[in-house]
Write a protein that holds these residues in place. Sequence first.
Motif, PDB file in Angstrom:
ATOM      1  N   LYS A 119       0.750  -1.284  -0.096  1.00 39.61           N
ATOM      2  CA  LYS A 119      -0.003   0.072  -0.021  1.00 39.61           C
ATOM      3  C   LYS A 119       1.007   1.327   0.184  1.00 39.61           C
ATOM      4  O   LYS A 119       0.529   2.294  -0.593  1.00 39.61           O
ATOM      5  N   ASN A 120       1.972   1.118   0.394  1.00 40.83           N
ATOM      6  CA  ASN A 120       2.876   2.254   0.723  1.00 40.83           C
ATOM      7  C   ASN A 120       4.182   2.379  -0.086  1.00 40.83           C
ATOM      8  O   ASN A 120       5.101   2.847   0.295  1.00 40.83           O
ATOM      9  N   TRP A 121       4.186   1.387  -1.115  1.00 42.58           N
ATOM     10  CA  TRP A 121       5.330   1.397  -1.834  1.00 42.58           C
ATOM     11  C   TRP A 121       5.815   2.500  -2.477  1.00 42.58           C
ATOM     12  O   TRP A 121       7.095   2.870  -2.525  1.00 42.58           O
ATOM     13  N   GLU A 122       4.956   3.543  -3.116  1.00 36.28           N
ATOM     14  CA  GLU A 122       5.429   4.668  -3.840  1.00 36.28           C
ATOM     15  C   GLU A 122       6.039   5.624  -2.683  1.00 36.28           C
ATOM     16  O   GLU A 122       7.185   6.282  -2.910  1.00 36.28           O
ATOM     17  N   GLN A 123       5.516   5.691  -1.371  1.00 39.93           N
ATOM     18  CA  GLN A 123       6.067   6.571  -0.422  1.00 39.93           C
ATOM     19  C   GLN A 123       7.423   5.895   0.206  1.00 39.93           C
ATOM     20  O   GLN A 123       8.479   6.739   0.357  1.00 39.93           O
ATOM     21  N   LEU A 124       7.597   4.549   0.009  1.00 41.29           N
ATOM     22  CA  LEU A 124       8.834   3.907   0.650  1.00 41.29           C
ATOM     23  C   LEU A 124       9.569   4.361  -0.403  1.00 41.29           C
ATOM     24  O   LEU A 124      10.952   4.519  -0.278  1.00 41.29           O
ATOM     25  N   ARG A 125       9.404   4.286  -1.537  1.00 41.58           N
ATOM     26  CA  ARG A 125      10.533   4.503  -2.816  1.00 41.58           C
ATOM     27  C   ARG A 125      10.901   5.838  -2.869  1.00 41.58           C
ATOM     28  O   ARG A 125      12.008   6.180  -2.939  1.00 41.58           O
ATOM     29  N   HIS A 126       9.826   6.971  -2.517  1.00 43.94           N
ATOM     30  CA  HIS A 126      10.291   8.177  -2.398  1.00 43.94           C
ATOM     31  C   HIS A 126      11.398   8.636  -1.037  1.00 43.94           C
ATOM     32  O   HIS A 126      12.295   9.404  -1.326  1.00 43.94           O
ATOM     33  N   ILE A 127      11.098   7.896  -0.179  1.00 44.01           N
ATOM     34  CA  ILE A 127      12.013   7.837   1.061  1.00 44.01           C
ATOM     35  C   ILE A 127      13.411   7.347   0.457  1.00 44.01           C
ATOM     36  O   ILE A 127      14.478   8.100   0.991  1.00 44.01           O
ATOM     37  N   TRP A 128      13.467   6.477  -0.182  1.00 43.55           N
ATOM     38  CA  TRP A 128      14.771   5.928  -0.593  1.00 43.55           C
ATOM     39  C   TRP A 128      15.464   7.068  -1.542  1.00 43.55           C
ATOM     40  O   TRP A 128      16.513   7.209  -1.352  1.00 43.55           O
ATOM     41  N   TYR A 129      14.346   7.607  -2.365  1.00 41.74           N
ATOM     42  CA  TYR A 129      15.209   8.736  -3.294  1.00 41.74           C
ATOM     43  C   TYR A 129      15.570   9.872  -2.423  1.00 41.74           C
ATOM     44  O   TYR A 129      16.716  10.461  -2.810  1.00 41.74           O
ATOM     45  N   VAL A 135       9.709  13.937  -0.011  1.00 36.85           N
ATOM     46  CA  VAL A 135       9.017  13.156   0.512  1.00 36.85           C
ATOM     47  C   VAL A 135       7.805  14.457   0.919  1.00 36.85           C
ATOM     48  O   VAL A 135       6.730  14.060   0.753  1.00 36.85           O
ATOM     49  N   GLN A 136       8.341  15.237   1.408  1.00 35.17           N
ATOM     50  CA  GLN A 136       7.622  16.542   1.651  1.00 35.17           C
ATOM     51  C   GLN A 136       6.947  17.000   0.723  1.00 35.17           C
ATOM     52  O   GLN A 136       5.594  17.451   0.644  1.00 35.17           O
ATOM     53  N   PHE A 137       7.566  17.044  -0.657  1.00 38.43           N
ATOM     54  CA  PHE A 137       6.634  17.669  -1.888  1.00 38.43           C
ATOM     55  C   PHE A 137       5.517  16.648  -2.160  1.00 38.43           C
ATOM     56  O   PHE A 137       4.502  17.138  -2.355  1.00 38.43           O
ATOM     57  N   PHE A 138       5.716  15.259  -2.046  1.00 38.68           N
ATOM     58  CA  PHE A 138       4.489  14.493  -2.572  1.00 38.68           C
ATOM     59  C   PHE A 138       3.684  14.510  -1.412  1.00 38.68           C
ATOM     60  O   PHE A 138       2.575  14.068  -1.607  1.00 38.68           O
ATOM     61  N   ARG A 139       4.161  14.609  -0.097  1.00 38.89           N
ATOM     62  CA  ARG A 139       2.890  14.800   0.883  1.00 38.89           C
ATOM     63  C   ARG A 139       2.246  15.858   0.681  1.00 38.89           C
ATOM     64  O   ARG A 139       0.875  15.782   0.773  1.00 38.89           O
ATOM     65  N   TRP A 140       2.806  16.955   0.126  1.00 37.76           N
ATOM     66  CA  TRP A 140       1.913  18.134  -0.098  1.00 37.76           C
ATOM     67  C   TRP A 140       1.265  17.936  -1.427  1.00 37.76           C
ATOM     68  O   TRP A 140      -0.188  18.237  -1.543  1.00 37.76           O
TER      69      TRP A 140
END
Length: 259
Positions: A43-53, A138-143
């Motif tokens: 469910k959170n794969w995209e968010q985990l990927r952005h954390i890695w980036y 991560v902050q950008f995609f959260r926004w």
Amino acid sequence: MIYAFLTLVSGVASFFISNSTVVNMTAGFSVGMLIPVVDEVGKNWEQLRHIWYSLRYRNRSIRVSTSYLFRVVIDGKYLLIRGTRYPNQFQPVGGVHKVSPQGSAALSAIGVVGDDLIPVDPSSDGDIRVRVPGRKLVQFFRWFDSREGREDSPWREFQEELLASGILPAEKFPHIMHNYLRRDVDKIRYSPWADSLEILVADIYELVPNPEQQRVFRRLAQSGHPNLVWVTPSEIQRRGATPGQPQSFEVAEHAQRLL
């Protein structure tokens, strides 16, 4: 993955425990614990990927461009419109999201700046084509996911490209119904054109025309309008080419997101 884990757990447990009932209970418990973990990761794969980036590219600037596209299908054929910046190719109706003044302030607060790859003009002003500090990804995609301070409707581009242009009669489209299909968030890549790391984001909508609007589109398809083409999925995949025939038009690569 789960079955492999089950086999491993069963093997390890059987090595130390001779009672088969205990072995099966141990394996079952382990899998029961693993399933919600795997489900949560999915469910959170995209968010985990952005954390890695954000960790890997924390000292780099990343170009992010977000857009929305319309899938308009009548009688099995997809509507594409001639590009304004690239008039030799046809592309989906749609465009880049716009940011509001409040959104601009929020982005500035995390160090996001405008992208200068495409000259800013009245058409591109406010586009979410930006440069994001890697550590702030991560902050950008959260926004962006919050939808606060940015465009959250596909109506503007539909109105500008098909109604204000006179391609469709405005009186037949006082409003439209559409389904939200999905969001494509591409993996990070190096773009030679932008000379930077880049992530492309696209929200895909499907137009749901009423019967009268369907009739308007069918008449439009028969009109041979020079700024429109109606194409099959195969023509989209082949970028406008048809085997055994001279290619008469080019389909933009991002049109494949409609399929």
